[in-house]
Scaffold this motif. Structure first.
Motif, short mmCIF file in Angstrom:
data_model
loop_
_atom_site.label_atom_id
_atom_site.label_comp_id
_atom_site.label_asym_id
_atom_site.label_seq_id
_atom_site.Cartn_x
_atom_site.Cartn_y
_atom_site.Cartn_z
N ASN A 303 0.81 -1.21 0.00
CA ASN A 303 0.00 0.00 0.00
C ASN A 303 0.85 1.27 0.00
OD1 ASN A 303 -2.53 -1.34 0.11
ND2 ASN A 303 -2.22 -1.74 2.29
N ALA A 304 2.15 1.09 -0.10
CA ALA A 304 3.05 2.25 -0.04
C ALA A 304 3.46 2.65 -1.45
CB ALA A 304 4.28 1.92 0.80
N ASN A 305 2.68 3.50 -2.06
CA ASN A 305 2.94 3.92 -3.43
C ASN A 305 3.25 5.40 -3.50
OD1 ASN A 305 0.32 4.59 -2.66
ND2 ASN A 305 -0.47 4.51 -4.75
N GLY A 306 3.60 5.86 -4.70
CA GLY A 306 3.86 7.27 -4.90
C GLY A 306 2.58 8.07 -4.89
N THR A 307 2.72 9.39 -4.98
CA THR A 307 1.56 10.28 -4.88
C THR A 307 1.27 11.01 -6.19
OG1 THR A 307 2.77 12.26 -4.21
CG2 THR A 307 2.20 10.69 -2.48
N ASP A 308 2.03 10.72 -7.26
CA ASP A 308 1.89 11.49 -8.51
C ASP A 308 1.95 12.98 -8.20
OD1 ASP A 308 1.70 9.86 -10.93
OD2 ASP A 308 -0.01 8.94 -9.93
N GLY A 309 3.01 13.36 -7.48
CA GLY A 309 3.18 14.75 -7.09
C GLY A 309 3.96 15.55 -8.11
N PRO A 310 4.93 16.35 -7.66
CA PRO A 310 5.60 17.28 -8.57
C PRO A 310 6.52 16.58 -9.56
CG PRO A 310 6.65 17.30 -6.43
CD PRO A 310 5.43 16.46 -6.27
N ALA A 311 6.65 17.21 -10.71
CA ALA A 311 7.59 16.81 -11.75
C ALA A 311 8.58 17.94 -11.95
CB ALA A 311 6.85 16.51 -13.05
N ILE A 312 9.68 17.65 -12.64
CA ILE A 312 10.56 18.74 -13.04
C ILE A 312 9.98 19.40 -14.30
CG2 ILE A 312 12.61 17.69 -12.04
CD1 ILE A 312 13.52 17.03 -14.91
N THR A 313 10.23 20.67 -14.45
CA THR A 313 9.72 21.38 -15.62
C THR A 313 10.54 21.02 -16.86
OG1 THR A 313 11.17 23.28 -15.38
CG2 THR A 313 9.08 23.34 -14.16
N PRO A 314 9.94 21.10 -18.04
CA PRO A 314 10.73 20.93 -19.27
C PRO A 314 11.89 21.91 -19.35
CG PRO A 314 8.39 20.83 -19.78
CD PRO A 314 8.50 21.25 -18.32
N ASP A 315 11.71 23.13 -18.81
CA ASP A 315 12.78 24.13 -18.85
C ASP A 315 14.01 23.62 -18.09
OD1 ASP A 315 11.06 26.80 -19.69
OD2 ASP A 315 9.96 25.43 -18.38
N PHE A 316 13.78 23.07 -16.89
CA PHE A 316 14.91 22.58 -16.12
C PHE A 316 15.52 21.36 -16.78
CE2 PHE A 316 16.66 20.04 -12.52
CZ PHE A 316 17.72 20.88 -12.23
N TYR A 317 14.69 20.48 -17.28
CA TYR A 317 15.22 19.29 -17.96
C TYR A 317 16.10 19.70 -19.14
CZ TYR A 317 15.40 15.21 -20.98
OH TYR A 317 15.84 14.19 -21.80
N ARG A 318 15.71 20.72 -19.86
CA ARG A 318 16.45 21.14 -21.05
C ARG A 318 17.83 21.71 -20.70
NH1 ARG A 318 15.83 18.75 -25.67
NH2 ARG A 318 13.97 17.51 -25.16
N THR A 319 17.99 22.21 -19.47
CA THR A 319 19.34 22.67 -19.10
C THR A 319 20.31 21.50 -19.10
OG1 THR A 319 18.97 22.43 -16.69
CG2 THR A 319 18.40 24.55 -17.72
N TRP A 320 19.85 20.32 -18.69
CA TRP A 320 20.70 19.13 -18.74
C TRP A 320 20.98 18.73 -20.18
CZ3 TRP A 320 22.56 16.49 -14.44
CH2 TRP A 320 22.00 16.80 -13.19
#
Length: 560
Positions: A303-320
């Motif tokens: 019963n211990a699952n994720g919460t589908d909470g925050p993601a990283i933004t495409p802007d931040f991902y694109r810096t990588w």
């Protein structure tokens, strides 16, 4: 001399600041305390509450939310039109339309001020105790009061000063507030122990906090204007960073993700942290907050699952991506991602023992694999091992829709679906958890050695544009990791800002960094607000209302 020991603290005298709560202050008089507590027990009992609010402050929906979701790193949409709506507070946080009624701001404010109240109680009580540790504890309590003041200065632009719980606090802002926090840290540093571990305030912790304070001084004294970084203050940043580095007490971790493991309390990179060891008071969902509702990190807890909470933004991902193109960042930088077992990326079902099942870490993209749960239980292979395979959105009643994280995430219907946005698993889930989900025993990092090198690099750039020395500091951090990222060949403030993003993502430093680097009024995914008044948050309305009997005492920040 009559001795009073204050247990559980707080306070209605601080209620003008918090908004009155049902917290009560119990005063144990001399007779009762003498019958039940030795001075050592009393000293230990009075210092512990000073730290006890840190796990609440650093809860995933408190300090994390306001330091990360307000920035270009994290976004939390209204998932599937049903989850994380919360009256739009996470959308408002990201778009810089937050208001004084935001419950996460209120909770963070209350917990900080409760910690401050407990520190003041300890400051007044410890001198009455004849215990060998009382002097060190007194320094810790006073230093923690300074740290809590530093948080209110950074978040809300003010500091409360009082020496006794019964007093009405004096409010300081700007230069006066900076000087107060600085002087408090300087006053306690000589009496602090250097070897108490990351969960308590040590000499190294105060050196690191002083470096951070001096680095942000230009912002704190003129929060809405253009920061003027003074050369002598940058010298102080360098001085305190040098003290930590030259002490030889701390070491950069070769394994980047070990810094965030559930057993990280003894990691030599940690200088100051929220002590969350399971036997103490850990209860943070940092490991679960971002994961899918169909990702289950612990075989013992179906019963211990994720919460589908925050993601990283495409802007931040694109810096990588922009940094390492044409190579994928996972091939180049060990901080971006670590795949723990190949079964995760094997389209065929696989079998694994519970002790060998470990989630991938870092930034999670694309199709996800893991423990397969049907009708509330995990599937097993014929040999009794757990079956690992391709995940679908079963918990969302979409059993044919894969858990396939996409780069796109925004507030549109498609962009706020359950699989939208790349997710982050930086802090490790706890195998010792008593619930599988609500308790996390990884220490939450406040200051670590990599930040010391990065702050020193920034101070060198801001003081004299010493790019060569700054580059060397940054490359020391890059080179320390297993399969190190390639050395950088040039350095500037923009490059350093990007590098801080790579090193410290999800560590609750981003908002403060963005303000200091002049980036907070920028534009990113679903955010265009350029109002400089949003650099600090509104004082919670409950606090304003609680102080209404003192006309003119607690004024709301500009723009709210």
């Amino acid at each position: 001399m009559r001795k009073k020991i204050y247990a559980l603290l707080a306070l209605c005298s601080f209620a003008v600041l918090e908004g009155c709560t049902d917290l009560k202050e119990e005063v144990l008089d001399e007779t009762l305390s003498a019958a039940k507590l030795t001075d050592k027990q009393a000293a230990d009992g009075i210092i512990a509450p000073v730290y006890a609010r840190l796990p609440d402050i650093f809860l995933h929906t408190n300090y994390f939310a306001i330091q990360e979701i307000s920035t270009d790193e994290a976004i939390l949409p209204y998932r599937g039109g049903t989850d994380w709506g919360d009256n739009g507070i996470y959308i408002a946080m990201h778009q810089h339309t937050y208001q004084s009624t935001d419950p996460n701001l209120r909770n963070t404010w209350n917990f900080i001020l409760q910690g401050m109240s407990r520190a003041i109680t300890a400051i007044n009580t410890l001198p009455t105790l004849k215990d060998a540790n009382a002097k060190v504890y007194l320094a810790e309590a006073r230093g923690m009061r300074a740290y809590y003041s530093m948080l209110t200065l950074d978040l809300f632009g003010l500091v409360f000063v009082k020496e006794d719980i019964g007093e009405t606090s004096k409010i300081l802002r700007g230069e006066e507030a900076f000087q107060y926090v600085k002087n408090e840290f300087l006053a306690v540093e000589p009496d602090l122990d250097a070897n108490v571990g990351p969960g308590r305030l040590s000499k190294g912790a105060v050196w690191g906090l002083l470096a951070r304070l001096y680095l942000n001084a230009a912002v704190y004294r003129n929060v809405y204007g253009t920061a003027n970084f003074k050369a002598d203050e940058m010298d102080k940043v360098i001085e305190y960073c040098d003290k930590i580095i030259n002490s030889g007490q701390y070491k950069l971790a070769a394994d980047y993700f070990s810094i965030f493991n559930s057993d990280n309390h003894t990691n030599p990179e940690l200088i100051f942290a929220v002590d969350q060891r399971a036997e103490l008071n850990g209860h943070n969902r940092m490991a679960y907050f971002s994961l899918s509702g169909d990702q289950f990190p612990l075989p013992a807890y179906p019963n211990a699952n994720g919460t589908d909470g925050p993601a990283i933004t495409p802007d931040f991902y694109r810096t990588w991506v922009d940094q390492y193109s044409p190579k994928d960042p996972s091939e180049v930088d060990p901080r971006f991602y670590r795949q723990n077992i190949s079964m995760y990326s094997n389209p065929a079902d696989s079998c694994v023992t519970d002790v060998n099942f470990n989630m991938n870490r870092g930034i999670l993209r694309g199709q996800q694999y893991g423990l397969i749960r049907k009708n509330g239980v995990f599937l097993k292979c014929p040999d009794g091992k757990f079956k690992v395979g391709k995940l679908f959105n079963d918990t969302r009643n979409r059993p044919t829709t894969p858990v396939n994280f996409t780069e796109k995430v925004d507030y549109s219907t498609a962009g706020s679906d359950y699989s939208s946005g790349y997710r982050v698993l930086k802090y490790e889930f706890s195998r010792k958890s008593v619930s599988g989900r609500n308790f996390g025993d990884a220490d939450i990092v406040i200051v670590r050695l990599a930040d010391i090198y990065m702050m020193r690099a920034e101070a060198k750039l801001r003081k004299s544009n010493d790019a060569a020395s700054a580059l060397a500091d940054v490359n020391i951090v890059r080179a320390a990791r297993t399969k190190p990222a390639p050395a950088l060949t040039s350095m500037s403030l923009d490059i350093l800002f990007k590098e801080r993003g790579f090193e410290f993502y999800w560590e609750m430093l981003r908002r403060t960094d963005m303000i200091r680097f002049g980036k907070y009024e920028g534009t990113w995914t679903e955010k265009t607000n350029a109002d400089k008044l949003k650099r600090i948050f509104p004082i919670p309305q409950t606090a304003i209302d609680g102080a209404s009997n003192l006309p003119g005492y607690l004024k709301q920040n500009q723009g709210y």
